[in-house]
Design a protein around this motif. Structure first.
Motif, short mmCIF file in Angstrom:
data_model
loop_
_atom_site.label_atom_id
_atom_site.label_comp_id
_atom_site.label_asym_id
_atom_site.label_seq_id
_atom_site.Cartn_x
_atom_site.Cartn_y
_atom_site.Cartn_z
N ASN A 136 0.84 -1.19 0.00
CA ASN A 136 0.00 0.00 0.00
C ASN A 136 0.88 1.25 0.00
OD1 ASN A 136 -2.15 1.70 0.14
ND2 ASN A 136 -2.80 1.13 2.19
N SER A 137 1.95 1.21 0.78
CA SER A 137 2.86 2.34 0.84
C SER A 137 3.54 2.58 -0.50
CB SER A 137 3.91 2.12 1.93
OG SER A 137 3.30 2.04 3.20
N HIS A 140 0.95 4.12 -2.69
CA HIS A 140 0.74 5.48 -2.20
C HIS A 140 1.87 6.39 -2.70
CE1 HIS A 140 0.12 8.74 0.72
NE2 HIS A 140 1.42 8.69 0.92
N SER A 143 1.66 7.09 -6.44
CA SER A 143 0.54 7.94 -6.76
C SER A 143 0.78 9.39 -6.33
CB SER A 143 -0.72 7.40 -6.07
OG SER A 143 -1.84 8.16 -6.43
#
Length: 208
Positions: A136-137, A140, A143
């Motif tokens: 997820n990091s 993230h 993005s």
DNA sequence: TGGATTCTAAACAGCA
DNA sequence: ATGCTGTTTAGAATCC
């Protein structure tokens, strides 16, 4: 155009990387920034055990143990970091640095997010047992971080889901600088190996 | 002390 | 329906 701008364009030219460039002969900027030198020296993969003695064992023992395993914590700055060996140490690199290395290490200088995961997993086994939140990091970071750009797929290209990600050339010097700031950037390890008697860690994080 | 940066977690939408 | 991908928001931790 002042000297600062020059260094930003080619941060390696005025740094100790220039020595590496000389030692390696015909390396051009692309080769250096692409981290091919990193691959050739195999620094991420195989700092030999002998170089580190038994410290690796000791330092893992030095981590506070908790129920169910070791606390995930960043590798201590006073101990040379070997990502293949110190699998309980969270790498002392930011996610943006990890992504940068992964992308630059790819032949096309662009990778889908899944391959970025795989690169990180293979070069930093710590993440094989880390909670899945690190992915997820990574997403993230891709993005949110201006340093990373999506690349339009070529016509008919089928590489599975998702976009290809590359480094924004405008921000590449920033990433290189960030990488150089980490105490165990391969550059520092190279210095340790090539000139152990003259190396100074003064000014580096953790070395006062 | 405050701002900037980074990390982590979570929710959500779109797509295959 | 499910899993992956990408975006966004929020809060905590750390650094300068």
């Amino acid at each position: 155009m002042d000297s600062d701008d020059e260094e930003l364009k080619d941060p390696l030219s005025s740094s100790c990387f220039a020595e590496m460039r000389l030692e390696k002969g015909e390396l051009d900027d692309d080769e250096l920034t692409s981290l091919s030198w990193l691959q050739e020296t195999d620094l991420l993969k195989s700092l030999s055990v002998d170089e580190q003695g038994e410290d690796g064992q000791k330092e893992n023992e030095a981590f506070p143990k908790v129920e169910g395993g070791l606390l995930p914590q960043t590798h201590p700055p006073h101990i040379p970091y070997n990502p293949q060996k110190h699998i309980n140490s969270k790498p002392p690199y930011s996610f943006s640095c990890l992504i940068f290395m992964a992308v630059e290490d790819s032949p096309m200088k662009r990778l889908p997010v899944k391959d970025i995961y795989n690169w990180i997993l293979s070069h930093f086994p710590y993440f094989q047992n880390a909670p899945t939140g690190w992915k997820n990091s990574v997403r993230h970071n891709l993005s949110l971080n201006k340093c990373f750009k999506k690349v339009d797929k070529e016509k008919g290209q089928t590489i599975g889901k998702g976009s290809l990600w590359c480094i924004d050339p405008d921000y590449r010097p920033n990433l290189l600088q960030a990488l150089r700031k980490t105490p165990y950037h391969p550059y520092h390890q190279l210095q340790m190996m090539s000139a152990p008697t003259t190396v100074s860690f003064t000014g580096l994080p953790g070395y006062g």
